[in-house]
Structure formats: structure tokens, C-alpha cells
Design a protein around this motif. Structure first.
Motif, PDB file in Angstrom:
ATOM      1  N   ASP A  51     101.996  38.795  57.613  1.00 55.16           N
ATOM      2  CA  ASP A  51     101.231  38.161  58.663  1.00 55.16           C
ATOM      3  C   ASP A  51     100.467  36.920  58.470  1.00 55.16           C
ATOM      4  O   ASP A  51     100.530  36.002  59.302  1.00 55.16           O
ATOM      5  CB  ASP A  51      99.707  39.190  59.043  1.00 55.16           C
ATOM      6  CG  ASP A  51      98.828  38.813  60.221  1.00 55.16           C
ATOM      7  OD1 ASP A  51      99.403  38.936  61.200  1.00 55.16           O
ATOM      8  OD2 ASP A  51      97.890  38.231  59.692  1.00 55.16           O
ATOM      9  N   GLU A  52      99.977  36.473  57.313  1.00 53.80           N
ATOM     10  CA  GLU A  52      99.350  35.180  57.220  1.00 53.80           C
ATOM     11  C   GLU A  52     100.455  34.343  57.205  1.00 53.80           C
ATOM     12  O   GLU A  52     100.334  33.100  57.724  1.00 53.80           O
ATOM     13  CB  GLU A  52      98.961  35.343  55.769  1.00 53.80           C
ATOM     14  CG  GLU A  52      98.070  34.074  55.407  1.00 53.80           C
ATOM     15  CD  GLU A  52      97.219  34.201  54.089  1.00 53.80           C
ATOM     16  OE1 GLU A  52      97.179  33.138  53.313  1.00 53.80           O
ATOM     17  OE2 GLU A  52      96.866  35.333  53.666  1.00 53.80           O
ATOM     18  N   MET A  53     101.626  34.397  56.657  1.00 49.40           N
ATOM     19  CA  MET A  53     102.798  33.299  56.681  1.00 49.40           C
ATOM     20  C   MET A  53     103.311  33.320  58.243  1.00 49.40           C
ATOM     21  O   MET A  53     103.661  32.260  58.584  1.00 49.40           O
ATOM     22  CB  MET A  53     103.948  33.876  55.760  1.00 49.40           C
ATOM     23  CG  MET A  53     104.988  32.881  55.844  1.00 49.40           C
ATOM     24  SD  MET A  53     106.311  33.137  56.851  1.00 49.40           S
ATOM     25  CE  MET A  53     107.476  34.285  56.109  1.00 49.40           C
ATOM     26  N   HIS A  54     103.371  34.474  59.022  1.00 50.55           N
ATOM     27  CA  HIS A  54     103.961  34.334  60.323  1.00 50.55           C
ATOM     28  C   HIS A  54     102.654  33.609  61.042  1.00 50.55           C
ATOM     29  O   HIS A  54     103.023  32.733  62.238  1.00 50.55           O
ATOM     30  CB  HIS A  54     103.868  35.631  60.966  1.00 50.55           C
ATOM     31  CG  HIS A  54     105.124  36.690  60.326  1.00 50.55           C
ATOM     32  ND1 HIS A  54     104.920  37.990  60.396  1.00 50.55           N
ATOM     33  CD2 HIS A  54     106.267  36.211  59.716  1.00 50.55           C
ATOM     34  CE1 HIS A  54     106.387  38.452  59.734  1.00 50.55           C
ATOM     35  NE2 HIS A  54     106.864  37.188  59.423  1.00 50.55           N
ATOM     36  N   GLU A  55     101.574  33.747  61.060  1.00 48.85           N
ATOM     37  CA  GLU A  55     100.547  33.073  61.579  1.00 48.85           C
ATOM     38  C   GLU A  55     100.476  31.431  61.468  1.00 48.85           C
ATOM     39  O   GLU A  55     100.385  30.702  62.068  1.00 48.85           O
ATOM     40  CB  GLU A  55      99.051  33.579  61.302  1.00 48.85           C
ATOM     41  CG  GLU A  55      98.656  34.802  61.743  1.00 48.85           C
ATOM     42  CD  GLU A  55      98.703  34.828  63.401  1.00 48.85           C
ATOM     43  OE1 GLU A  55      98.188  33.780  63.950  1.00 48.85           O
ATOM     44  OE2 GLU A  55      99.082  35.827  63.832  1.00 48.85           O
ATOM     45  N   GLU A  56     101.072  31.026  59.987  1.00 51.50           N
ATOM     46  CA  GLU A  56     101.323  29.905  59.876  1.00 51.50           C
ATOM     47  C   GLU A  56     102.297  29.045  60.384  1.00 51.50           C
ATOM     48  O   GLU A  56     102.341  28.088  60.845  1.00 51.50           O
ATOM     49  CB  GLU A  56     101.371  29.580  58.222  1.00 51.50           C
ATOM     50  CG  GLU A  56     101.633  28.164  57.787  1.00 51.50           C
ATOM     51  CD  GLU A  56     100.326  27.303  58.088  1.00 51.50           C
ATOM     52  OE1 GLU A  56     100.563  26.012  58.327  1.00 51.50           O
ATOM     53  OE2 GLU A  56      99.355  27.680  58.220  1.00 51.50           O
ATOM     54  N   VAL A  57     103.276  29.884  60.843  1.00 48.46           N
ATOM     55  CA  VAL A  57     104.705  29.429  61.556  1.00 48.46           C
ATOM     56  C   VAL A  57     104.192  29.121  62.693  1.00 48.46           C
ATOM     57  O   VAL A  57     104.619  28.044  63.392  1.00 48.46           O
ATOM     58  CB  VAL A  57     105.743  30.494  61.532  1.00 48.46           C
ATOM     59  CG1 VAL A  57     106.741  30.170  62.542  1.00 48.46           C
ATOM     60  CG2 VAL A  57     106.258  31.024  59.925  1.00 48.46           C
ATOM     61  N   ILE A  58     103.432  30.086  63.284  1.00 41.09           N
ATOM     62  CA  ILE A  58     102.937  29.724  64.753  1.00 41.09           C
ATOM     63  C   ILE A  58     102.240  28.382  64.837  1.00 41.09           C
ATOM     64  O   ILE A  58     102.264  27.553  65.750  1.00 41.09           O
ATOM     65  CB  ILE A  58     102.126  30.940  65.295  1.00 41.09           C
ATOM     66  CG1 ILE A  58     103.090  32.007  65.696  1.00 41.09           C
ATOM     67  CG2 ILE A  58     101.549  30.396  66.928  1.00 41.09           C
ATOM     68  CD1 ILE A  58     104.394  31.765  66.489  1.00 41.09           C
ATOM     69  N   LYS A  59     101.062  28.369  63.938  1.00 43.27           N
ATOM     70  CA  LYS A  59     100.314  27.274  63.957  1.00 43.27           C
ATOM     71  C   LYS A  59     101.139  26.096  63.919  1.00 43.27           C
ATOM     72  O   LYS A  59     100.727  24.876  64.324  1.00 43.27           O
ATOM     73  CB  LYS A  59      99.181  27.356  62.786  1.00 43.27           C
ATOM     74  CG  LYS A  59      98.399  26.231  62.816  1.00 43.27           C
ATOM     75  CD  LYS A  59      97.302  26.335  61.376  1.00 43.27           C
ATOM     76  CE  LYS A  59      96.429  25.175  61.348  1.00 43.27           C
ATOM     77  NZ  LYS A  59      95.406  25.632  60.442  1.00 43.27           N
ATOM     78  N   LYS A  60     102.069  25.949  62.783  1.00 44.41           N
ATOM     79  CA  LYS A  60     102.948  24.444  62.622  1.00 44.41           C
ATOM     80  C   LYS A  60     103.926  24.351  63.819  1.00 44.41           C
ATOM     81  O   LYS A  60     103.886  23.188  64.331  1.00 44.41           O
ATOM     82  CB  LYS A  60     103.666  24.749  61.488  1.00 44.41           C
ATOM     83  CG  LYS A  60     104.577  23.650  61.114  1.00 44.41           C
ATOM     84  CD  LYS A  60     105.197  23.871  59.633  1.00 44.41           C
ATOM     85  CE  LYS A  60     105.951  22.486  59.521  1.00 44.41           C
ATOM     86  NZ  LYS A  60     106.627  22.621  58.081  1.00 44.41           N
TER      87      LYS A  60
END
Length: 276
Positions: free
Chosen positions: A99-108
Motif C-alpha cells: 500500500d505505501e509504495m502504491h500510494e507513492e506511485v499515485i503521488k508521483k
């Protein structure tokens, strides 16, 4: 591969490959008995997830049957949103361990500037694929994906879908396909899924997927298609950035949904209005 079948007049895909049932197309007249039939099938086969794409008016019914709303696509059914409702039959499948990495993908992805370069690199061309391209297309998909939820590596599958409701697009160099995508059209609802993106490793980093996506939007708009969406790998910075840069809006995540790239992965939904 998972099989595609009809229950009543609705269409599902199911099987152990993705360990799920996917309600691909709903005939509202099949509700609510369709939910009972999918539950029975999932119990019989031991599947761990059911996911559905249905009109928003069915949301309360599915919520009452222990479905969760993972995403929505604005205006998919004319003026009515589509909701993607999922039922997890194994608690482990409902946990997004990345989840944390997936959220970072969206943010970027959302931080990127819009794609404004319509010019392909020198020596490349882009067009709709035709029957004579199918063998070359299958080779590209075979080289790109270890696993995929549909048999796009099979020339017979590519031919069948090309003759039905899918328009394939390719970037060509020296008469050979180096990047691919497809537009899977839902004519009943004037909507299209932008999918099956693949670029050969040696040709990545040139923005070819963005060029394909913009070309597809242009073609779909000319056909009168109103709504475009995609289901993109949640862990892929590249593809999520492509959709964000091309003006798509993030609509939600399907947790542990699709067997792609060798494992079952979470997928993001992106949407764009093509016509009023």
C-alpha cells in the motif's frame, strides 16, 4: 487461462489463473439472482475474490451482500457512474501489502506535467494494427509479459478480438512492431478500456505509450466514444505516469486483483472524458 461464460445474459470471466470471478458485463435483469450464482460458483471452485463493474444504482445492493466499492468510473453508463465492487472471500486477499509504495506511485504520477509532445521520435510511425501484423504483435506480447489475464500472446485470440470489438494500435520502426496497445470498446455504453500496453525493452524510455494513448483517444473520439478508462498495474510508475500525463483522473485501486507479470497484483483505475 480463465474462461469466459454467460450467466443469464451477463458475462463473467473466472478461473484459477486469477483466482477470482470477474463480472465483465451485467444485464440488470439478472439481478439479484446473479449474485447468488456467483457466490455458489466461487464456493465450489474456492476462489478468493469476486469483482464486478456495475451501474452505481446497484451499489447499495452489493454493499448489503458484503461487497466493497474499490473504484468508480464517472459517466460510464451515460449519466450514471460505474462502480467497481469487490467481495473478498479470503481475508488475506483484501490486504494490500504494498500500500505505501502504491500510494507513492499515485503521488508521483499526479505530480507530472501533462504530455504535450505529439511528435514521434524520428524513424517511428504509429497506426492501427491489421491482420497481417498479428504474428508480430503476438511476439511482442510474448516477450513483454510473463503472465497476463487474457491470452494476448495467442495469434488466434488477437484475430478473434480484432474482428469483434478491439482496435489494436502499434508503433512501428523498420516495418516491425515495437510498442502496442488496444482499445476494447463497449459500444452499448459508448465507453472504451485503453489496455494491453507493451513496449519491447530496447525501445522503452521514448514515450511511445503516451503517443499510443493520445492516438487512441483521437480515434475513439472520432468514433463518438464518450468515456475512456484503464486498469493499470498499481506498482508500475511508468504506466500510471503515462495516464496521469495524458489527462486521466485516478479513480481507485483494485486490491490483489490480476495475474500479470508473474503474480497477482493490485491495479489502479484511471478515467478520462473524451466527449461531452
Amino acid at each position: 487461462m480463465d474462461s469466459i461464460e454467460k450467466i443469464g445474459n451477463s458475462i463473467i470471466q473466472h478461473g484459477r489463473y486469477n483466482d477470482r470471478i470477474y463480472l465483465m458485463k451485467l444485464d440488470p435483469a439478472d439481478m439479484p439472482s446473479l449474485l447468488d450464482k456467483m457466490d455458489s460458483l466461487a464456493e465450489k471452485e474456492g476462489y478468493s475474490k469476486i469483482f464486478t463493474k456495475v451501474p452505481g444504482s446497484f451499489k447499495d445492493l452489493l454493499c448489503a451482500r458484503n461487497y466493497l466499492c474499490e473504484a468508480s468510473i464517472p459517466r460510464y453508463y451515460g449519466g450514471e457512474d460505474a462502480v467497481i465492487m469487490s467481495k473478498f472471500l479470503d481475508e488475506k486477499r483484501s490486504i494490500d501489502s504494498l500500500d505505501e509504495m502504491h500510494e507513492e506511485v499515485i503521488k508521483k504520477s499526479l505530480s507530472k506535467e501533462k504530455f504535450l509532445n505529439p511528435t514521434l521520435p524520428f524513424g517511428y510511425s504509429i497506426r492501427k494494427c491489421e491482420k497481417q501484423d498479428i504474428e508480430n504483435m503476438a511476439e511482442v506480447y510474448q516477450e513483454t509479459f510473463d503472465t497476463y489475464p487474457f491470452p494476448i500472446h495467442d495469434p488466434n485470440y488477437l484475430l478473434k478480438t480484432m474482428e469483434d470489438h478491439v482496435v489494436y494500435f502499434g508503433v512501428f520502426k523498420d516495418e516491425k512492431v515495437v510498442a502496442l496497445s488496444s482499445a476494447e470498446i463497449d459500444y452499448d455504453h459508448s465507453a472504451v478500456e485503453m489496455t494491453d500496453f507493451a513496449t519491447l525493452p530496447e525501445f522503452r524510455g521514448k514515450g511511445l505509450s503516451s503517443h499510443l494513448l493520445m492516438k487512441m483517444a483521437e480515434e475513439m473520439r472520432s468514433m463518438g466514444i464518450r468515456t475512456a478508462f484503464t486498469i493499470a498495474r498499481a506498482s508500475s510508475y511508468g504506466m500510471n505516469i503515462v495516464f496521469a500525463k495524458c489527462g486521466y483522473e485516478y479513480c481507485g485501486r483494485l486490491v490483489n486483483n490480476t495475474n500479470i507479470g508473474g503474480d497477482i497484483e493490485s491495479m489502479n483505475i484511471w478515467y478520462r472524458k473524451l466527449k461531452a
